[in-house]
Design a protein around this motif. Structure first.
Motif, PDB file in Angstrom:
ATOM      1  N   ASN A  51       2.517   0.219   7.026  1.00 54.49           N
ATOM      2  CA  ASN A  51       2.539   0.966   5.646  1.00 54.49           C
ATOM      3  C   ASN A  51       2.548   0.072   4.578  1.00 54.49           C
ATOM      4  O   ASN A  51       3.048   0.655   3.320  1.00 54.49           O
ATOM      5  CB  ASN A  51       3.957   1.897   5.847  1.00 54.49           C
ATOM      6  N   LYS A  54       0.741   1.547   1.158  1.00 51.31           N
ATOM      7  CA  LYS A  54       1.530   2.534   0.395  1.00 51.31           C
ATOM      8  C   LYS A  54       2.850   1.982  -0.407  1.00 51.31           C
ATOM      9  O   LYS A  54       3.298   2.207  -1.093  1.00 51.31           O
ATOM     10  CB  LYS A  54       1.933   3.702   1.351  1.00 51.31           C
ATOM     11  N   ASP A  58       3.640   1.922  -4.138  1.00 52.33           N
ATOM     12  CA  ASP A  58       5.103   2.259  -4.654  1.00 52.33           C
ATOM     13  C   ASP A  58       5.782   1.249  -5.506  1.00 52.33           C
ATOM     14  O   ASP A  58       6.505   1.484  -6.423  1.00 52.33           O
ATOM     15  CB  ASP A  58       5.879   2.772  -3.541  1.00 52.33           C
ATOM     16  N   SER A 204       6.878   9.308  -6.200  1.00 60.89           N
ATOM     17  CA  SER A 204       6.679   8.000  -5.867  1.00 60.89           C
ATOM     18  C   SER A 204       7.513   6.915  -6.387  1.00 60.89           C
ATOM     19  O   SER A 204       8.437   7.159  -6.962  1.00 60.89           O
ATOM     20  CB  SER A 204       5.241   7.613  -6.763  1.00 60.89           C
TER      21      SER A 204
END
Length: 257
Positions: A51, A54, A58, A204
């Motif tokens: 991941n 992502k 963030d 987020s």
């Protein structure tokens, strides 16, 4: 070179040993934890790799809010310190008030800022701004006023005006204190930004990622976000330290023994 190598190897050795004990279940046995409660480092690294895109996105959102808020807060704090130095009777009260802001808990400040700003980024910047003002104001004021008596007397003997004294004496003397405040603020700003994202309406940022994944019992992903946050804080701290070495290399704290 040998002393520098030793000073680097010792922390690295302790870090590697800690990770090894963690990986082999030492902390689980010591604290009576199950593997799903505290994932091992390899599990965290594997989840982070899956991941990574992502997590980095963030991280960029959190870091950008933390840096912008730190710049604004540090600038305001430095301005207050300058006013308190140039106009002691008027500025010292402001310095006291800003110092009192440091006692406001972040968990109380975040919901207030959430009501004031319509976006999560604005709320985050507002929280970080308030958190970082005090450290800069206090440290900068000390650097601007804590002068060696003979240096100030020397400037006066040359009939230097207040402007010359400020830019030639007070400001250079203040730089080490400013960098001390920046190193304090960069860690405080990351903490404030992450905590503020717990209360933000946006979905987020590292703070939301940690809260959301731990709420869903996805512990490995939650810990991967914690790891990214720690690494981001370390990198930002090292960047400020590198700039400090070049900006105040004349100061005693930067001399190599």
């Amino acid at each position: 070179m040998t002393d520098k190598l030793k000073s680097t190897l010792w922390p690295l050795s302790i870090g590697v040993l800690t990770l090894l004990i963690w990986q082999l279940g030492g902390f689980h046995a010591l604290l009576d934890l199950k593997p799903f409660q505290l994932p091992v480092p390899t599990g965290i690294a594997s989840t982070l790799a899956q991941n990574l895109t992502k997590a980095l996105r963030d991280c960029g959102i959190t870091v950008s809010g933390a840096i912008v808020g730190m710049i604004i807060g540090s600038s305001i704090g430095f301005l207050i310190a300058v006013v308190a130095t140039v106009f002691p009777k008027w500025g010292y009260g402001g310095l006291t008030v800003v110092s009192a802001f440091n006692a406001i808990p972040i968990v109380a400040l975040s919901p207030i800022m959430n009501r004031w700003f319509s976006t999560g980024m604005g709320q985050k910047i507002g929280v970080v701004t308030v958190v970082t003002m005090a450290a800069m104001a206090i440290n900068a004021y000390r650097g601007l006023t804590d002068l060696k008596p003979f240096s100030l007397d020397l400037m006066k003997s040359y009939a230097a005006n207040r402007r010359t004294v400020f830019f030639r004496l007070r400001l250079p003397n203040c730089l080490p204190s400013v960098f001390t405040a920046l190193k304090i603020n960069i860690t405080s700003s990351m903490i404030a930004a992450i905590v503020s994202e717990y209360f933000a309406t946006s979905t987020s940022g590292l703070g939301f990622g940690i809260k959301d994944n731990l709420r869903k019992a996805e512990m490995a992903m939650g810990w991967s976000y914690i790891t990214i946050a720690a690494l981001a804080g370390i990198v930002l701290y090292l960047i400020i330290s590198m700039v400090e070495r070049r900006a105040v290399k004349w100061h005693a704290s930067q001399r190599i023994k």
